[in-house]
Design a protein around this motif. Sequence first.
Motif, mmCIF file in Angstrom:
data_model
loop_
_atom_site.group_PDB
_atom_site.id
_atom_site.type_symbol
_atom_site.label_atom_id
_atom_site.label_comp_id
_atom_site.label_asym_id
_atom_site.label_seq_id
_atom_site.Cartn_x
_atom_site.Cartn_y
_atom_site.Cartn_z
ATOM 1 N N THR A 189 -1.538 -19.767 16.669
ATOM 2 C CA THR A 189 -1.843 -19.855 15.461
ATOM 3 C C THR A 189 -0.916 -18.734 14.438
ATOM 4 O O THR A 189 -1.032 -18.921 13.206
ATOM 5 C CB THR A 189 -3.234 -19.776 14.923
ATOM 6 O OG1 THR A 189 -3.682 -18.590 15.470
ATOM 7 C CG2 THR A 189 -3.955 -20.563 15.825
ATOM 8 N N ASP A 190 -0.111 -18.022 14.895
ATOM 9 C CA ASP A 190 0.585 -17.074 14.358
ATOM 10 C C ASP A 190 1.635 -17.631 13.126
ATOM 11 O O ASP A 190 2.200 -18.524 13.720
ATOM 12 C CB ASP A 190 1.502 -16.161 15.321
ATOM 13 C CG ASP A 190 0.658 -15.186 15.656
ATOM 14 O OD1 ASP A 190 -0.579 -14.968 15.380
ATOM 15 O OD2 ASP A 190 1.052 -14.110 16.548
ATOM 16 N N SER A 191 1.602 -17.278 11.895
ATOM 17 C CA SER A 191 2.705 -17.569 11.183
ATOM 18 C C SER A 191 3.986 -16.825 11.590
ATOM 19 O O SER A 191 3.998 -15.903 12.442
ATOM 20 C CB SER A 191 2.248 -17.085 9.543
ATOM 21 O OG SER A 191 2.261 -15.691 9.583
ATOM 22 N N PRO A 192 5.018 -17.391 10.711
ATOM 23 C CA PRO A 192 6.426 -16.638 11.433
ATOM 24 C C PRO A 192 6.255 -14.988 11.180
ATOM 25 O O PRO A 192 6.898 -14.354 11.813
ATOM 26 C CB PRO A 192 7.430 -17.277 10.490
ATOM 27 C CG PRO A 192 7.026 -18.802 10.496
ATOM 28 C CD PRO A 192 5.503 -18.791 10.269
ATOM 29 N N LEU A 193 5.725 -14.874 9.951
ATOM 30 C CA LEU A 193 5.625 -13.426 9.470
ATOM 31 C C LEU A 193 4.773 -12.801 10.435
ATOM 32 O O LEU A 193 5.155 -11.583 10.812
ATOM 33 C CB LEU A 193 5.135 -13.365 8.088
ATOM 34 C CG LEU A 193 4.908 -11.867 7.584
ATOM 35 C CD1 LEU A 193 6.035 -10.960 7.690
ATOM 36 C CD2 LEU A 193 4.463 -11.830 6.192
ATOM 37 N N ARG A 194 3.690 -13.304 10.796
ATOM 38 C CA ARG A 194 2.630 -12.442 11.648
ATOM 39 C C ARG A 194 3.346 -12.390 13.013
ATOM 40 O O ARG A 194 3.097 -11.486 13.883
ATOM 41 C CB ARG A 194 1.496 -13.287 11.600
ATOM 42 C CG ARG A 194 0.312 -12.616 12.517
ATOM 43 C CD ARG A 194 -1.003 -13.259 12.448
ATOM 44 N NE ARG A 194 -2.078 -12.725 13.443
ATOM 45 C CZ ARG A 194 -2.794 -11.683 13.125
ATOM 46 N NH1 ARG A 194 -2.488 -11.209 11.739
ATOM 47 N NH2 ARG A 194 -3.664 -11.144 13.878
ATOM 48 N N ALA A 195 4.085 -13.409 13.477
ATOM 49 C CA ALA A 195 4.717 -13.067 14.875
ATOM 50 C C ALA A 195 5.622 -12.110 14.691
ATOM 51 O O ALA A 195 6.014 -11.383 15.803
ATOM 52 C CB ALA A 195 5.404 -14.570 15.234
ATOM 53 N N ARG A 196 6.502 -11.986 13.695
ATOM 54 C CA ARG A 196 7.521 -10.981 13.592
ATOM 55 C C ARG A 196 6.742 -9.597 13.305
ATOM 56 O O ARG A 196 7.232 -8.509 13.998
ATOM 57 C CB ARG A 196 8.213 -10.942 12.193
ATOM 58 C CG ARG A 196 9.417 -12.225 12.430
ATOM 59 C CD ARG A 196 10.392 -11.757 11.361
ATOM 60 N NE ARG A 196 9.864 -12.176 9.934
ATOM 61 C CZ ARG A 196 9.581 -13.148 9.397
ATOM 62 N NH1 ARG A 196 10.040 -14.388 9.844
ATOM 63 N NH2 ARG A 196 9.141 -13.302 7.885
ATOM 64 N N VAL A 197 5.694 -9.355 12.803
ATOM 65 C CA VAL A 197 4.899 -8.090 12.872
ATOM 66 C C VAL A 197 4.265 -7.417 14.224
ATOM 67 O O VAL A 197 4.446 -6.618 14.632
ATOM 68 C CB VAL A 197 3.770 -8.022 11.794
ATOM 69 C CG1 VAL A 197 2.845 -6.944 11.855
ATOM 70 C CG2 VAL A 197 4.249 -8.187 10.240
ATOM 71 N N ARG A 198 3.946 -8.677 14.957
ATOM 72 C CA ARG A 198 3.263 -8.515 16.086
ATOM 73 C C ARG A 198 4.404 -8.008 17.266
ATOM 74 O O ARG A 198 4.018 -7.279 17.955
ATOM 75 C CB ARG A 198 2.749 -9.981 16.685
ATOM 76 C CG ARG A 198 1.746 -9.510 17.944
ATOM 77 C CD ARG A 198 1.430 -11.046 18.554
ATOM 78 N NE ARG A 198 0.415 -11.858 17.773
ATOM 79 C CZ ARG A 198 -0.743 -11.507 17.531
ATOM 80 N NH1 ARG A 198 -1.194 -10.401 18.398
ATOM 81 N NH2 ARG A 198 -1.374 -12.220 16.863
ATOM 82 N N ARG A 199 5.665 -8.709 17.146
ATOM 83 C CA ARG A 199 6.895 -8.180 18.040
ATOM 84 C C ARG A 199 7.247 -6.910 17.556
ATOM 85 O O ARG A 199 7.150 -6.015 18.564
ATOM 86 C CB ARG A 199 7.881 -9.054 17.854
ATOM 87 C CG ARG A 199 7.636 -10.528 18.547
ATOM 88 C CD ARG A 199 8.949 -11.249 18.681
ATOM 89 N NE ARG A 199 9.444 -11.678 17.493
ATOM 90 C CZ ARG A 199 9.263 -12.683 16.568
ATOM 91 N NH1 ARG A 199 8.456 -13.631 17.099
ATOM 92 N NH2 ARG A 199 9.901 -13.027 15.329
ATOM 93 N N ALA A 200 7.262 -6.542 16.324
ATOM 94 C CA ALA A 200 7.339 -5.063 15.934
ATOM 95 C C ALA A 200 6.590 -4.275 16.392
ATOM 96 O O ALA A 200 6.874 -3.032 16.871
ATOM 97 C CB ALA A 200 7.496 -5.152 14.474
ATOM 98 N N ALA A 201 5.113 -4.474 16.392
ATOM 99 C CA ALA A 201 4.296 -3.522 16.912
ATOM 100 C C ALA A 201 4.252 -3.441 18.376
ATOM 101 O O ALA A 201 4.047 -2.230 18.774
ATOM 102 C CB ALA A 201 2.759 -4.143 16.573
ATOM 103 N N VAL A 202 4.780 -4.504 19.029
ATOM 104 C CA VAL A 202 5.171 -4.103 20.602
ATOM 105 C C VAL A 202 6.183 -3.241 20.965
ATOM 106 O O VAL A 202 6.023 -2.500 21.785
ATOM 107 C CB VAL A 202 5.125 -5.626 21.248
ATOM 108 C CG1 VAL A 202 5.559 -5.225 22.592
ATOM 109 C CG2 VAL A 202 3.899 -6.497 21.238
#
Length: 213
Positions: A189-202
Amino acid sequence: MLVWVNGPFGVGKTQTAWELRRRVAGSVLCDPELVGFGLHRAMPPWLREDFQDLRSWRSGVVEVLDLVLRRHEGLVVAPMTLVEPAYFEEIVGGLRALGHDVRHFALLAQRETIVGRLAERGLGHAFARVAGRSVALRRETFALSKLDLCLERLREPGFRQHVWTDELPLREVVELIAASIGVELSPDTDSPLRARVRRAAVGVRHIRVLTGK
């Protein structure tokens, strides 16, 4: 079941492994690299060469993953570049000999694709210089120095299943692996922005591991 996510440095192993852990209920991530970092910290810096050459690392990874697989009922995910056939047989073959269901996936891409990903990752890690931590930047140089060897070795039949990721976004790589091993993914259910933030956090989490912070 253990899913070993292999591949050249910079191809996306860590992101793939964390996304599998996020979307497969009850799964855990066990990083064999941490065993190597622990061994390095027990040694003087001038002795810290490739920890994969240490028998204690290889036997330790088998022991740790065997313990987790015996005691954890869900999926276990291990992201690690492993291209030496003898070491692969010692670890992956050893776990299979112990009766564990080990599924191996080698993430691959054309050389120029991985170089581009490393360049993007290096720019994203540039803050490490500001904080006085050049580990992440040195890691990109190390990744490039090993790239050709990794691509050559991992293309060999013994390192199947191969997953070519040049044209596949992270979500599709994870879906392909999940379908291959027969596990259900939770809805993404991630939006493109949330997905980018999640990858950055990893990515930031991985830098903290590398620097010991």
